[in-house]
Design an enzyme around this catalytic site. Structure first.
Site, PDB file in Angstrom:
ATOM      1  CG  ASP A 112      -2.027  -1.018   0.951  1.00 53.27           C
ATOM      2  OD1 ASP A 112      -2.700  -1.647   0.359  1.00 53.27           O
ATOM      3  OD2 ASP A 112      -2.021  -1.782   2.496  1.00 53.27           O
TER       4      ASP A 112
HETATM    5  N1  URA Z   1      -1.723  -6.011   4.040  1.00 57.19           N
HETATM    6  C1  URA Z   1      -1.739  -4.622   3.890  1.00 57.19           C
HETATM    7  O1  URA Z   1      -2.711  -4.215   4.464  1.00 57.19           O
HETATM    8  N2  URA Z   1      -1.058  -3.667   3.339  1.00 57.19           N
HETATM    9  C2  URA Z   1       0.437  -3.659   2.723  1.00 57.19           C
HETATM   10  O2  URA Z   1       0.730  -3.175   1.847  1.00 57.19           O
HETATM   11  C3  URA Z   1       0.921  -5.532   2.766  1.00 57.19           C
HETATM   12  C4  URA Z   1       0.326  -6.322   3.086  1.00 57.19           C
END
Ligand code: URA
Length: 232
Positions: free
Chosen positions: A101
């Site tokens: 993310d």
């Molecule tokens: N899980 C999440 O919620 N975000 C990420 O970036 C990676 C794994």
């Protein structure tokens, strides 16, 4: 391999364009400007174009320490793509072997080898990813058991696969979580299902590949042959 063919494959240019680059004196082999298209280059040759090293054509594999604020896609209207952190030729051929993310930091693998990245991202291969997680609220005593048994995420039919949790610092709500799948926002959704909220998330490893501690956020390096071969 002939030098012009090498340039076509590494730079994605035509034979004619390669000849023009050579005539302009933009290409060096082992430190010497070379203008002859037909000379042979080998694994041992160091070819540079505009002072940038061109590796022998073949699959490429990198690890990047993704900082906050970058997205793992080729384009995004709101945030810069993490690809801007790489200085490589033929960027359009590279892809992320699993995304993070925009607000997650840590290890991202980048390659042009689709079969290799499939072994990381496909749920069938159960490649483990370890995250350092900081939660907003206290770590529940039953979290480790619930995560090991599988969590019911919103809008998912199946429970999550068994995950391993290890508390790092109770006072700081800090833990390590290892999961072997990669659903959308998975870690955040797992802790939301437990009634908590992820404050900060950082990926430390993918399979046996650890984020290199010598890298600063935004830096990257090529993977070693051993690291590449560790993804099975
Ligand atoms: N899980 C999440 O919620 N975000 C990420 O970036 C990676 C794994």
């Amino acid at each position: 391999m002939r030098l012009d063919k090498f340039l076509c494959e590494t730079l994605g240019v035509t034979r004619r364009e390669a000849t023009i680059l050579l005539r302009r004196g933009e290409v060096t082999v082992d430190g010497n400007v070379v203008k002859v298209a037909s000379i042979k280059v080998t694994e041992a040759s160091r070819v540079e174009w505009q002072e940038r090293y061109l590796p022998m054509p073949g699959p490429r594999y990198f690890m990047l320490y993704k900082p906050e604020g970058f997205v793992c896609s080729h384009e995004d209207s709101n945030n810069p793509t993490a690809f801007v952190l790489l200085d490589e030729v033929n960027m359009d051929k590279l892809h992320f072997a699993g995304r993070l993310d925009v607000d997650t930091t840590g290890l991202v693998l980048i390659t042009d080898d689709g079969q290799w990245s499939h072994r990381i991202t496909s749920p069938k291969h159960k490649c483990e990813k370890t995250y350092r997680v900081w939660l907003e609220d206290a770590i529940g005593e039953d979290y480790a058991d619930q995560l090991a048994q599988g969590i019911q995420l919103r809008n998912e039919k199946e429970l999550t696969l068994p995950a391993k949790m290890e508390v790092v610092d109770f006072a700081n709500n800090e833990l390590l979580l290892t999961i072997s799948e990669g659903k959308y926002h998975q870690v955040k959704r797992m802790f939301a299902a437990l009634g908590n909220k992820v404050d900060q998330l950082h990926r430390e490893s993918i399979g046996r590949i650890q984020l290199d501690e010598t890298l600063e956020p935004g830096e990257y390096r090529a993977l070693s042959n051993e690291e590449i071969a560790s993804i099975v």
